[in-house]
Design a protein around this motif. Structure first.
Motif, PDB file in Angstrom:
ATOM      1  N   GLU A 118      41.658  95.953  25.735  1.00  0.00           N
ATOM      2  CA  GLU A 118      43.064  96.097  25.468  1.00  0.00           C
ATOM      3  C   GLU A 118      43.978  96.458  25.953  1.00  0.00           C
ATOM      4  O   GLU A 118      45.209  96.039  25.058  1.00  0.00           O
ATOM      5  N   LEU A 119      43.875  97.351  26.989  1.00  0.00           N
ATOM      6  CA  LEU A 119      45.923  97.375  27.518  1.00  0.00           C
ATOM      7  C   LEU A 119      45.852  95.878  28.021  1.00  0.00           C
ATOM      8  O   LEU A 119      47.197  96.050  27.986  1.00  0.00           O
ATOM      9  N   LEU A 120      44.762  95.004  28.792  1.00  0.00           N
ATOM     10  CA  LEU A 120      45.629  94.178  29.879  1.00  0.00           C
ATOM     11  C   LEU A 120      46.779  93.157  28.681  1.00  0.00           C
ATOM     12  O   LEU A 120      47.563  92.551  28.882  1.00  0.00           O
ATOM     13  N   ASP A 121      45.443  93.436  28.045  1.00  0.00           N
ATOM     14  CA  ASP A 121      46.104  92.822  26.388  1.00  0.00           C
ATOM     15  C   ASP A 121      47.609  93.251  25.659  1.00  0.00           C
ATOM     16  O   ASP A 121      48.388  92.594  25.563  1.00  0.00           O
ATOM     17  N   VAL A 122      48.411  94.412  25.800  1.00  0.00           N
ATOM     18  CA  VAL A 122      49.042  95.110  25.783  1.00  0.00           C
ATOM     19  C   VAL A 122      50.443  94.869  26.339  1.00  0.00           C
ATOM     20  O   VAL A 122      50.924  93.919  26.252  1.00  0.00           O
ATOM     21  N   VAL A 123      50.193  94.495  27.953  1.00  0.00           N
ATOM     22  CA  VAL A 123      50.397  94.164  29.243  1.00  0.00           C
ATOM     23  C   VAL A 123      51.039  92.802  29.135  1.00  0.00           C
ATOM     24  O   VAL A 123      52.037  92.081  29.122  1.00  0.00           O
ATOM     25  N   SER A 124      50.490  92.151  28.597  1.00  0.00           N
ATOM     26  CA  SER A 124      50.135  90.339  28.394  1.00  0.00           C
ATOM     27  C   SER A 124      51.466  90.411  27.342  1.00  0.00           C
ATOM     28  O   SER A 124      52.022  89.450  27.708  1.00  0.00           O
ATOM     29  N   ASN A 125      50.883  90.737  26.693  1.00  0.00           N
ATOM     30  CA  ASN A 125      51.872  90.381  24.905  1.00  0.00           C
ATOM     31  C   ASN A 125      53.355  90.623  25.323  1.00  0.00           C
ATOM     32  O   ASN A 125      54.697  90.577  25.257  1.00  0.00           O
ATOM     33  N   ILE A 126      53.459  91.981  26.210  1.00  0.00           N
ATOM     34  CA  ILE A 126      54.720  92.313  27.224  1.00  0.00           C
ATOM     35  C   ILE A 126      55.618  91.830  27.586  1.00  0.00           C
ATOM     36  O   ILE A 126      56.845  91.346  27.346  1.00  0.00           O
ATOM     37  N   THR A 127      54.864  91.232  28.061  1.00  0.00           N
ATOM     38  CA  THR A 127      55.531  90.484  29.735  1.00  0.00           C
ATOM     39  C   THR A 127      55.521  88.916  30.059  1.00  0.00           C
ATOM     40  O   THR A 127      56.339  88.227  29.782  1.00  0.00           O
TER      41      THR A 127
END
Ligand SMILES: O=C(O)CCC(=O)C(=O)O
Ligand SMILES: [Fe+2]
Length: 232
Positions: A118-127
């Motif tokens: 979930e968090l790695l996806d958030v970071v991927s989405n931001i960047t």
């Protein structure tokens, strides 16, 4: 990830800030209670080693090893550290790696959240970087006289893509130093970020940066939970 992020974060805004130049600063990033508990863990329960650059290589010393040295040995290390730093090389700061084997339940939970899909996806989405599949983590503590000279974080063998820093020292005064400083290739400064409590710095590993010297009058340690998102 309930109670990890501050629920008022605007991820679209964070994303568009990152898109400008591959770095973003997020204030009030964590749920406030979670941030306070993170500070408490670092301030009260973590025993930090000292990581240093001495004789051209990285060295790590436990508190015990450091106190067992002769005064002359400590002076020699200090001299060597300063000689290197004078040429723009090296660092000195407190460090404790946080891994899946972490004994402190709170810090283990922090590590697991940061490594969750979930968090790695958030970071991927931001960047916009899509192949992130792990986060490394270390707790850091800088005290007066410590620093990290200019460098890039791109370690190919670890597949690092992004650096992250959660700053966790309450009431940091910018005059105390410990600023996260970005530079151009030629050494000109670009931007400088105060390590204010509960802020996140997230940046592409291509950026040249440093942690400026902590002044003798810094009243508190500069604590952070920091590491890299990458692919392996
Ligand atoms: O603590 C920070 O603000 C940055 C630390 C850093 O650049 C590093 O550990 O490589
Ligand atoms: Fe770095």
């Amino acid at each position: 990830m309930k109670n990890f992020w501050n629920k008022d974060l605007n991820f679209d805004e964070i994303k568009s800030n990152f898109a400008k130049d591959g770095k973003v600063r997020v204030n009030k990033v964590l749920d406030f209670e979670f941030a306070a508990l993170s500070f408490q863990a670092l301030n009260e329960r973590v025993e930090f080693d000292t990581a240093m650059f001495v004789d051209g290589k990285n060295a790590v010393m436990s508190k015990k090893e450091w106190t067992e040295l002769e005064d002359t040995q400590r002076q020699q290390i200090y001299f060597n550290l300063m000689e290197n730093a004078a040429m723009g090389n090296g660092f000195s700061y407190g460090r404790k790696y946080i891994t899946a084997e972490e004994k402190d339940p709170f810090l283990l939970n922090f590590y697991k959240i940061v490594n969750s899909k979930e968090l790695l996806d958030v970071v991927s989405n931001i960047t916009g970087i899509n192949d992130i599949n792990y986060a490394s983590m270390q707790a850091t503590k800088y005290i007066p006289g410590q620093f990290l000279t200019r460098h890039r974080d791109d370690v190919q063998s670890e597949g690092r893509k992004l650096a992250y820093v959660f700053n966790l020292s309450p009431e940091w005064h910018p005059d105390w130093g410990g600023l996260l400083q970005f530079f151009k290739e030629d050494g000109e400064t670009l931007e400088s970020w105060t390590p204010s409590f509960n802020t996140l710095s997230l940046f592409d590993v291509k950026h040249i940066h440093s942690v400026t010297y902590l002044t003798p009058f810094a009243k508190k340690p500069r604590y952070a939970l920091t590491g890299w998102f990458g692919t392996r």
